[in-house]
Enzyme design. Structure first.
Site, PDB file in Angstrom:
ATOM      1  N   GLU A 119      58.238  33.049  84.248  1.00  0.00           N
ATOM      2  CA  GLU A 119      59.109  31.897  83.990  1.00  0.00           C
ATOM      3  C   GLU A 119      60.448  32.335  83.386  1.00  0.00           C
ATOM      4  O   GLU A 119      60.926  31.757  82.412  1.00  0.00           O
ATOM      5  CB  GLU A 119      58.398  30.883  83.075  1.00  0.00           C
ATOM      6  CG  GLU A 119      57.116  30.345  83.693  1.00  0.00           C
ATOM      7  CD  GLU A 119      56.476  29.210  82.890  1.00  0.00           C
ATOM      8  OE1 GLU A 119      56.934  28.917  81.763  1.00  0.00           O
ATOM      9  OE2 GLU A 119      55.512  28.594  83.403  1.00  0.00           O
ATOM     10  N   GLU A 265      50.391  28.794  88.774  1.00  0.00           N
ATOM     11  CA  GLU A 265      49.608  28.189  87.690  1.00  0.00           C
ATOM     12  C   GLU A 265      49.511  26.706  87.946  1.00  0.00           C
ATOM     13  O   GLU A 265      50.505  26.071  88.289  1.00  0.00           O
ATOM     14  CB  GLU A 265      50.309  28.333  86.322  1.00  0.00           C
ATOM     15  CG  GLU A 265      50.232  29.659  85.659  1.00  0.00           C
ATOM     16  CD  GLU A 265      50.903  29.668  84.274  1.00  0.00           C
ATOM     17  OE1 GLU A 265      51.261  28.589  83.760  1.00  0.00           O
ATOM     18  OE2 GLU A 265      51.069  30.769  83.740  1.00  0.00           O
TER      19      GLU A 265
END
Ligand SMILES: *[C@@H]1O[C@H](CO)[C@@H](O)[C@H](O)[C@H]1NC(C)=O
Ligand SMILES: *[C@@H]1O[C@H](CO)[C@@H](O)[C@H](O)[C@H]1NC(C)=O
Ligand SMILES: *[C@@H]1O[C@H](CO)[C@@H](O)[C@H](O)[C@H]1NC(C)=O
Ligand SMILES: *[C@@H]1O[C@H](CO)[C@@H](O)[C@H](O)[C@H]1NC(C)=O
Ligand SMILES: *[C@@H]1O[C@H](CO)[C@@H](O)[C@H](O)[C@H]1NC(C)=O
Ligand SMILES: *[C@@H]1O[C@H](CO)[C@@H](O)[C@H](O)[C@H]1NC(C)=O
Ligand SMILES: *[C@@H]1O[C@H](CO)[C@@H](O)[C@H](O)[C@H]1NC(C)=O
Length: 464
Positions: A119, A265
């Site tokens: 991220e 995810e």
């Protein structure tokens, strides 16, 4: 062999080839931010018991990669955020990293994905943003150099890489990264036939707006809720598809309509703090089972913008991780408790019929909590750490610790570190919650709905 048979076989071969390239399999994210987790060999056994076909780790832990040797689990390994900038300008460094962390385990450990950073575009350090794609190119070069032909290079991004995700057809990448980072990223992913790895949680948009977004829609169990995108005309039956398609439309807007999505995810918390909504075992089991059912369906269902496509995925996470910072939900995404027990039954191969599962506990926090909450010392808190947390809380000023000063209403019993710290935590949180203060203190504090006040000592509370 007749011409017809030949054609038929070629067709079948082609079909097999395309579907073999990426089959509908579900993996699990093996995060390790806990001080009480089972060791790697045991963890690998537990991952197999869940019938996962893939596993994603957040580093290149050699103990884990060793434990995965000889299994048929496909593995995703991560290059840590901290070294991206150095790698981006130094091919030797990229080569060294791959040589040290991947080569010793490949191919016996079925490493298939090398994710560069985690991220990155959600991190405050903007230098790394602009070094991300250069680092990915160097890692890719090393992968080729060492003939690790089955490994795709990617990077997982969160939904905050979009500045608009609604309606899905309006999906647009953030203007601060769109041209300088995302466009070159998409060019890289398209050229290398890799995936856009996306961390996607319906829990977050739902929990921040549970009035307008229906829970069933976020849990993929809505029977009669649909949303039709006024621009694309596509009809949605769940929030996950909407979020996925907003990324598809954002990629299309930048000229890359065909890059495959990979859910790096997804998941739903099985617990959390009192002031958090909808985090419970019922919802977590429902969401994850529905995701498994959707993604494993044959033929694949895809999303409204990409019907019939395979969406590979990793569920987050293997364990509840007690050392993850942030709100309580962060520490409650596990399919398993650290003691190896299932939080709820789940079969990632989608072969267990729903009727075989035991009933789930009825959720009690699907509506926002109304009432008072206090912040007190958690069970088993370390006394040395507690003493420094106490002085931290008191150091925030604004009279936070006045009641525990000599002569204060909570001064006695004077030797009780736990009572004094609980008072300080409650007082701190009551004053600073609305400016971002949390009831966490590195895991030393926990929310309670039970008033800890005693005698004339009244604990400050947060009222919701
Ligand atoms: C990156 O390189 C610089 C210069 O060689 C070095 O000082 C620094 O420690 C490196 N950073 C990391 C995280 O390895
Ligand atoms: C690149 O990294 C290697 C290995 O760490 C180091 O020896 C070399 O000095 C670095 N090159 C530059 C230009 O920083
Ligand atoms: C579409 O996205 C833009 C930003 O990219 C935003 O300004 C606009 O409000 C969005 N449209 C709708 C209908 O939400
Ligand atoms: C993306 O890759 C495809 C297939 O290799 C190619 O045909 C297409 O031109 C590429 N798109 C762009 C914008 O480069
Ligand atoms: C369908 O929608 C109606 C009205 O929104 C609602 O009352 C009803 O419970 C829903 N039925 C199902 C099966 O979800
Ligand atoms: C308590 O924390 C301190 C400081 O982090 C550490 O040195 C100590 O070992 C801990 N004590 C126990 C019993 O865990
Ligand atoms: C500080 O104390 C005042 C008076 O009790 C209170 O109104 C305020 O919310 C407190 N918190 C902060 C951050 O100032």
């Amino acid at each position: 062999m007749g011409l017809f048979t030949f054609l038929l076989l070629s067709l079948l071969g082609l079909a097999c080839y395309t579907s073999a390239e990426i089959s509908p399999q579900i993996g699990v994210c093996y995060g390790q931010l806990g001080n009480n987790l089972p060791p790697p060999p045991k963890s690998v056994e537990l991952i197999k018991n869940l019938k996962a076909n893939r596993v994603k780790i957040y580093d290149a832990n050699p103990e884990i990669l060793k434990a995965l040797k000889g299994t048929d689990l496909q593995v995703s390994v991560m290059v840590p955020n901290e070294i991206i900038t150095n790698i981006s300008s130094n091919q030797t460094l990229a080569d060294q990293w791959v040589l040290a962390n991947v080569v010793p385990f490949y191919p016996e450990t079925m490493i298939r994905y090398l994710l560069v950073g985690n991220e990155i575009l959600s991190q405050p350090d903007t230098t790394t943003w602009f070094n991300l794609v250069p680092a990915m190119r160097r890692i890719k070069y090393s992968v080729k150099k060492y003939k690790l032909h089955k490994i795709k290079v990617g990077t997982p991004l969160a939904m905050d890489v979009l500045e608009s995700s609604f309606p899905p057809s309006n999906g647009t990448f953030r203007s601060d990264v769109s041209v300088k980072v995302v466009k070159p990223l998409l060019q890289f992913l398209n050229r290398t036939k890799s995936f856009f790895f996306l961390d996607v949680y319906t829990f977050f948009p739902w929990s921040s707006d549970p009035i307008n977004i229906k829970l069933d829609y976020a849990l993929l169990m809505a029977k009669n809720i649909t949303y039709t995108d006024p621009v694309s005309g596509l009809t949605y039956t769940n929030l996950l598809d909407q979020m996925l398609d907003s990324v598809v439309f954002a990629m299309k807007r930048l000229g890359y309509p065909n890059i495959r999505l990979f859910i790096a995810e997804t998941g739903w918390p099985n617990g959390g703090d009192i002031d958090q909504i909808g985090c419970n075992i019922y919802n977590a089991a429902t969401y994850n089972r529905n995701v498994v059912k959707k993604l494993m369906s044959k033929p694949p269902v895809g999303t409204p913008a990409r019907p019939g496509t395979v969406l590979p995925a990793f569920l987050f996470a293997l364990y509840n991780e007690n050392q993850k910072p942030g709100p309580g939900t962060e520490r409650h995404f596990g399919l398993l408790y650290p003691n190896e027990k299932n939080v709820y039954e789940i079969d990632l191969s989608a072969k267990t019929p729903e009727s075989e599962y035991k009933p789930l506990p009825i959720p009690t926090n699907n509506e926002p909590y109304k009432g008072k909450i206090w912040c007190v010392v958690a069970k088993g808190a370390n006394r040395t750490e507690l003493a420094s947390a106490l002085s931290y809380a008191c150091g925030q000023g604004n009279g936070t610790c006045d009641p525990i000063q000599p002569g204060g209403k909570c001064y006695k019993p004077i030797k009780s570190l736990v009572r004094h710290a609980s008072l300080a935590f409650s007082s701190y949180w009551a004053q600073f919650r609305n400016v971002g203060g949390t009831c966490y203190f590195n895991g030393l504090a926990i929310q309670t709905a039970k008033d800890p006040s005693y005698g004339s000592c009244k604990f400050p509370s947060v009222t919701l």
